[in-house]
Design a protein around this motif. Structure first.
Motif, mmCIF file in Angstrom:
data_model
loop_
_atom_site.group_PDB
_atom_site.id
_atom_site.type_symbol
_atom_site.label_atom_id
_atom_site.label_comp_id
_atom_site.label_asym_id
_atom_site.label_seq_id
_atom_site.Cartn_x
_atom_site.Cartn_y
_atom_site.Cartn_z
ATOM 1 N N VAL A 1 -115.713 112.290 -14.860
ATOM 2 C CA VAL A 1 -116.629 112.740 -13.813
ATOM 3 C C VAL A 1 -117.671 111.662 -13.517
ATOM 4 C CG1 VAL A 1 -118.408 114.436 -13.247
ATOM 5 C CG2 VAL A 1 -116.255 115.183 -14.296
ATOM 6 N N SER A 2 -118.199 111.023 -14.548
ATOM 7 C CA SER A 2 -119.173 109.943 -14.341
ATOM 8 C C SER A 2 -118.547 108.791 -13.561
ATOM 9 C CB SER A 2 -119.689 109.441 -15.693
ATOM 10 O OG SER A 2 -120.419 110.447 -16.362
ATOM 11 N N ALA A 3 -117.299 108.477 -13.889
ATOM 12 C CA ALA A 3 -116.609 107.385 -13.188
ATOM 13 C C ALA A 3 -116.366 107.747 -11.732
ATOM 14 C CB ALA A 3 -115.288 107.091 -13.892
ATOM 15 N N VAL A 4 -116.004 108.990 -11.465
ATOM 16 C CA VAL A 4 -115.770 109.440 -10.085
ATOM 17 C C VAL A 4 -117.065 109.349 -9.283
ATOM 18 C CG1 VAL A 4 -115.252 111.477 -8.677
ATOM 19 C CG2 VAL A 4 -113.785 110.889 -10.624
ATOM 20 N N LYS A 5 -118.177 109.731 -9.887
ATOM 21 C CA LYS A 5 -119.476 109.624 -9.204
ATOM 22 C C LYS A 5 -119.833 108.157 -8.958
ATOM 23 C CE LYS A 5 -121.404 113.952 -11.027
ATOM 24 N NZ LYS A 5 -122.446 114.539 -11.918
ATOM 25 N N GLN A 6 -119.579 107.317 -9.952
ATOM 26 C CA GLN A 6 -119.890 105.892 -9.842
ATOM 27 C C GLN A 6 -119.109 105.240 -8.699
ATOM 28 O OE1 GLN A 6 -122.170 104.510 -11.778
ATOM 29 N NE2 GLN A 6 -121.924 102.319 -11.310
ATOM 30 N N ALA A 7 -117.867 105.704 -8.509
ATOM 31 C CA ALA A 7 -117.026 105.146 -7.445
ATOM 32 C C ALA A 7 -117.267 105.807 -6.094
ATOM 33 C CB ALA A 7 -115.556 105.283 -7.827
ATOM 34 N N GLY A 8 -118.083 106.833 -6.065
ATOM 35 C CA GLY A 8 -118.359 107.532 -4.808
ATOM 36 C C GLY A 8 -117.177 108.340 -4.294
ATOM 37 N N LEU A 9 -116.402 108.906 -5.221
ATOM 38 C CA LEU A 9 -115.178 109.617 -4.833
ATOM 39 C C LEU A 9 -115.290 111.142 -4.917
ATOM 40 C CD1 LEU A 9 -112.494 107.351 -6.590
ATOM 41 C CD2 LEU A 9 -113.019 107.480 -4.141
ATOM 42 N N VAL A 10 -116.481 111.647 -5.195
ATOM 43 C CA VAL A 10 -116.618 113.098 -5.353
ATOM 44 C C VAL A 10 -116.185 113.830 -4.083
ATOM 45 C CG1 VAL A 10 -118.241 115.005 -5.684
ATOM 46 C CG2 VAL A 10 -118.412 112.955 -7.111
ATOM 47 N N ASP A 11 -116.728 113.449 -2.956
ATOM 48 C CA ASP A 11 -116.381 114.130 -1.696
ATOM 49 C C ASP A 11 -114.922 113.899 -1.322
ATOM 50 O OD1 ASP A 11 -118.923 115.129 -1.454
ATOM 51 O OD2 ASP A 11 -119.629 113.548 -0.098
ATOM 52 N N THR A 12 -114.428 112.706 -1.583
ATOM 53 C CA THR A 12 -113.022 112.402 -1.269
ATOM 54 C C THR A 12 -112.095 113.354 -2.002
ATOM 55 O OG1 THR A 12 -113.499 110.059 -0.902
ATOM 56 C CG2 THR A 12 -111.208 110.654 -1.396
ATOM 57 N N LEU A 13 -112.345 113.559 -3.289
ATOM 58 C CA LEU A 13 -111.487 114.436 -4.083
ATOM 59 C C LEU A 13 -111.717 115.906 -3.740
ATOM 60 C CD1 LEU A 13 -111.671 112.688 -7.577
ATOM 61 C CD2 LEU A 13 -109.828 112.580 -5.887
ATOM 62 N N ASN A 14 -112.955 116.289 -3.557
ATOM 63 C CA ASN A 14 -113.245 117.696 -3.259
ATOM 64 C C ASN A 14 -112.724 118.129 -1.901
ATOM 65 O OD1 ASN A 14 -114.432 118.422 -5.648
ATOM 66 N ND2 ASN A 14 -116.549 118.222 -4.926
ATOM 67 N N ASN A 15 -112.650 117.194 -0.956
ATOM 68 C CA ASN A 15 -112.207 117.540 0.398
ATOM 69 C C ASN A 15 -110.709 117.336 0.615
ATOM 70 O OD1 ASN A 15 -114.804 118.259 1.275
ATOM 71 N ND2 ASN A 15 -115.324 116.132 1.750
ATOM 72 N N ALA A 16 -110.033 116.737 -0.361
ATOM 73 C CA ALA A 16 -108.581 116.544 -0.238
ATOM 74 C C ALA A 16 -107.889 117.900 -0.322
ATOM 75 C CB ALA A 16 -108.085 115.616 -1.339
ATOM 76 N N LYS A 17 -106.686 117.959 0.209
ATOM 77 C CA LYS A 17 -105.949 119.220 0.232
ATOM 78 C C LYS A 17 -104.650 119.092 -0.552
ATOM 79 C CE LYS A 17 -103.997 122.685 3.382
ATOM 80 N NZ LYS A 17 -103.744 123.046 4.807
ATOM 81 N N ASP A 18 -104.464 120.019 -1.499
ATOM 82 C CA ASP A 18 -103.210 120.107 -2.260
ATOM 83 C C ASP A 18 -102.811 118.765 -2.876
ATOM 84 O OD1 ASP A 18 -102.954 122.803 -1.738
ATOM 85 O OD2 ASP A 18 -101.808 122.483 0.094
#
Length: 229
Positions: free
Chosen positions: A113-130
């Motif tokens: 989770v820390s790495a995902v935040k560091q890379a700025g991917l939180v919204d990318t992953l949360n908004n992806a579908k299936d």
């Protein structure tokens, strides 16, 4: 007694005998008619199924099918035992949230989770579908030498490349992991193999808790960080 009177009595006796003989047949015919009418009004009652018993209600069949479907969708693997039984980090809680949020509620995925935040991917992953996420545990990241891990976390482009290599653009069911090859969001390929409840990714990472459902993803938690070529 006159001849006329005697003749009338003979005729009445003959008529009575004839009526008595015909009456049973009339009653039998009426009985048959009533039975046939009842059968026509309710054919289901008159015609049992081929096995001689009535078919089970549709609701019962539906409940059995639902139970079978639920059983086949359960998470599996040794690390599943450490997942909280209740709350946001439980399987039921994670199923309500998009994948990055759900992972943040699982203590075993805090480094990811820390790495995902560091890379700025939180919204990318949360908004992806299936999607499917192969999610490395804290212990998986601990296998990387600290100096190398610190360097990776400090390089946003390299970190994004590694993290998106763990994401496949569609949901993967356990049976699809038996012998598969799938393109990732990083554009590289991951391969999977195994059976039952034992699967590996790229031959190196073991699935320690598979088939975890979130609102928009299927998560297979793994014990080794995957490195793209």
């Amino acid at each position: 007694m006159s001849k006329t009177t005697t003749t009338l009595r003979i005729r009445r006796t003959a008529l009575a005998l004839a009526t008595a003989a015909v009456l049973p047949f009339s009653l039998a015919a009426c009985s048959d008619y009533d039975s046939d009418s009842a059968a026509a009004a309710d054919p289901a009652a008159a015609a049992p199924d081929a096995a001689g018993a009535q078919a089970p209600p549709a609701a019962a069949n539906g409940a059995a099918d639902a139970a079978g479907a639920a059983g086949s969708a359960q998470p599996f693997g040794p690390a599943c035992a450490s997942v909280p039984k209740n709350g946001a980090g439980s399987f039921a809680g994670m199923a309500k949230d998009p994948v990055a949020t759900a992972a943040s509620n699982n203590p075993a995925l805090s480094t990811l989770v820390s790495a995902v935040k560091q890379a700025g991917l939180v919204d990318t992953l949360n908004n992806a579908k299936d999607i499917t996420v192969f999610a490395p545990t804290n212990d998986a990241f601990a296998k990387i030498p600290k100096a190398d891990l610190d360097k990776l976390l400090a390089d946003k482009a390299a970190l994004t490349k590694v993290l998106t290599y763990h994401v496949v653009g569609r949901r993967l069911e356990p049976e699809q992991l038996a012998n598969g090859s799938f393109p990732t969001l990083q554009k590289g390929m991951v391969t999977t193999s195994g059976s039952g409840s034992a699967y590996r990714v790229n031959g190196a990472a073991g699935v320690v808790c598979g088939n975890v459902q979130t609102a928009n993803a299927t998560v297979h938690i793994i014990d080794t960080v995957l490195m793209p070529k």
